[in-house]
Design a protein around this motif. Structure first.
Motif, mmCIF file in Angstrom:
data_model
loop_
_atom_site.group_PDB
_atom_site.id
_atom_site.type_symbol
_atom_site.label_atom_id
_atom_site.label_comp_id
_atom_site.label_asym_id
_atom_site.label_seq_id
_atom_site.Cartn_x
_atom_site.Cartn_y
_atom_site.Cartn_z
ATOM 1 N N TYR A 1 6.076 -6.641 -57.142
ATOM 2 C CA TYR A 1 5.254 -6.177 -58.254
ATOM 3 C C TYR A 1 3.869 -5.840 -57.709
ATOM 4 O O TYR A 1 3.295 -6.596 -56.920
ATOM 5 N N TYR B 1 -0.109 -4.227 -58.883
ATOM 6 C CA TYR B 1 -1.041 -3.837 -59.937
ATOM 7 C C TYR B 1 -2.225 -3.131 -59.293
ATOM 8 O O TYR B 1 -2.810 -3.639 -58.330
ATOM 9 N N PHE C 1 -0.436 5.262 -64.094
ATOM 10 C CA PHE C 1 0.114 3.932 -64.396
ATOM 11 C C PHE C 1 -0.641 2.936 -63.530
ATOM 12 O O PHE C 1 -1.124 3.259 -62.445
ATOM 13 N N ASN C 2 -0.757 1.700 -64.012
ATOM 14 C CA ASN C 2 -1.511 0.705 -63.249
ATOM 15 C C ASN C 2 -0.657 -0.442 -62.744
ATOM 16 O O ASN C 2 -1.168 -1.378 -62.134
ATOM 17 N N HIS C 3 0.643 -0.395 -62.992
ATOM 18 C CA HIS C 3 1.514 -1.430 -62.430
ATOM 19 C C HIS C 3 2.867 -0.818 -62.069
ATOM 20 O O HIS C 3 3.315 0.156 -62.676
ATOM 21 N N GLY D 1 7.780 1.576 -63.678
ATOM 22 C CA GLY D 1 6.495 1.181 -64.238
ATOM 23 C C GLY D 1 6.265 1.952 -65.521
ATOM 24 O O GLY D 1 7.187 2.528 -66.104
ATOM 25 N N GLU D 2 5.012 1.983 -65.961
ATOM 26 C CA GLU D 2 4.653 2.665 -67.200
ATOM 27 C C GLU D 2 4.853 4.176 -67.057
ATOM 28 O O GLU D 2 4.151 4.826 -66.277
ATOM 29 N N ASN D 3 5.827 4.724 -67.762
ATOM 30 C CA ASN D 3 6.120 6.155 -67.759
ATOM 31 C C ASN D 3 6.562 6.692 -66.403
ATOM 32 O O ASN D 3 6.443 7.887 -66.134
ATOM 33 N N THR E 1 9.612 6.204 -63.042
ATOM 34 C CA THR E 1 10.738 5.557 -62.368
ATOM 35 C C THR E 1 10.980 6.296 -61.054
ATOM 36 O O THR E 1 10.604 7.459 -60.882
#
Length: 241
Positions: free
Chosen positions: A186, A188, A199-201, A232-234, A236
């Motif tokens: 993971y 960040y 995206f930040n993560h 992650g956010e939006n 893959t």
């Protein structure tokens, strides 16, 4: 976005715990802009190529029997090249908006900073566990040879958690056991890194197989093939390494 990386790190020895690492990365960013005058649209491909190298030097401080604290000094050098001027002029003609961010030929940058890592290694005959937590802070600054429109500075800041489980499959090859490998990670990204990427993560799950080649007189002792799914956010994606 396509990214190819080659890198590694190692501690010199238990009696002299100097840590060295290095990484080289080549990326190709190929977004597509849509220009429209209200009645028709046109796709405008925009391509950028980036090459970067990072080295690090650190020292292992034992905290417990299987846990180390590892401060690392990092240095990086990178270049982004693009032939986007023509595309920028076309976008301006179609939309009437300025695109100075596209009007670049080259961006050269150096960076310096450091990382702080906690390294946990739990090794047994029937299984092995590795866990790393890393905080990175690198200051980047453009240097000579950079086009006027993209000169400046930035901070690259991130925190990451990486873990790996290895255990024998019961099979043998090359006179050694074949292991299966499971990974989870993971990351960040703080500040402008997350804003730039969208995206930040980012999370990653991986699985693969490992061959022990220590029976042969080679520089490496293990060969590992792992497929990873990243999400992650939006966003893959997948990797094979």
């Amino acid at each position: 976005l396509g990214l190819t990386q080659l890198g590694g790190g190692f501690t010199w020895s238990q009696s002299f715990p100097l840590y060295l690492e290095g990484n080289a990365a080549l990326s190709r960013y190929d977004p597509t802009f849509i220009a429209s005058n209200g009645t028709e649209t046109r796709e405008i491909p925009v391509k950028m190529t980036s090459l970067a190298g990072t080295v690090g030097i650190g020292w292992d401080f034992p905290i417990a029997r299987e846990l180390k604290l590892r401060p690392i000094a990092n240095f990086t050098l990178g270049q982004v090249t693009s032939d986007l001027s023509a595309a920028g002029r076309l976008i301006e003609a179609e939309t009437g908006k300025e695109t100075k961010f596209l009007d670049i030929a080259s961006l050269n940058a150096v960076g310096y900073g450091g990382s702080l890592m906690l390294d946990y290694e739990h090794y047994r005959k029937t299984y092995e566990i590795d866990v790393e937590i890393r905080l990175t802070h690198i200051y980047l600054q453009s240097i000579s040879g950079t086009s006027e429109g993209v000169q400046g500075s930035a901070l690259a800041q991130s925190v990451g958690l990486w873990s790996r489980w290895r255990a024998p499959t019961g099979l043998q090859a090359l006179d050694r056991p074949v292991r299966y490998v499971l990974e989870a990670a993971y990351s960040y990204y703080f500040g402008p890194d997350g804003d730039m990427l969208g995206f930040n993560h980012l999370s990653s799950l991986g699985a693969g197989l490992e061959l022990d080649i220590s029976a042969y007189d080679l520089i490496a002792t293990r060969l590992r093939l792992i497929g990873r799914y990243r999400f992650g956010e939006n966003v893959t994606g997948w990797t094979i390494g």
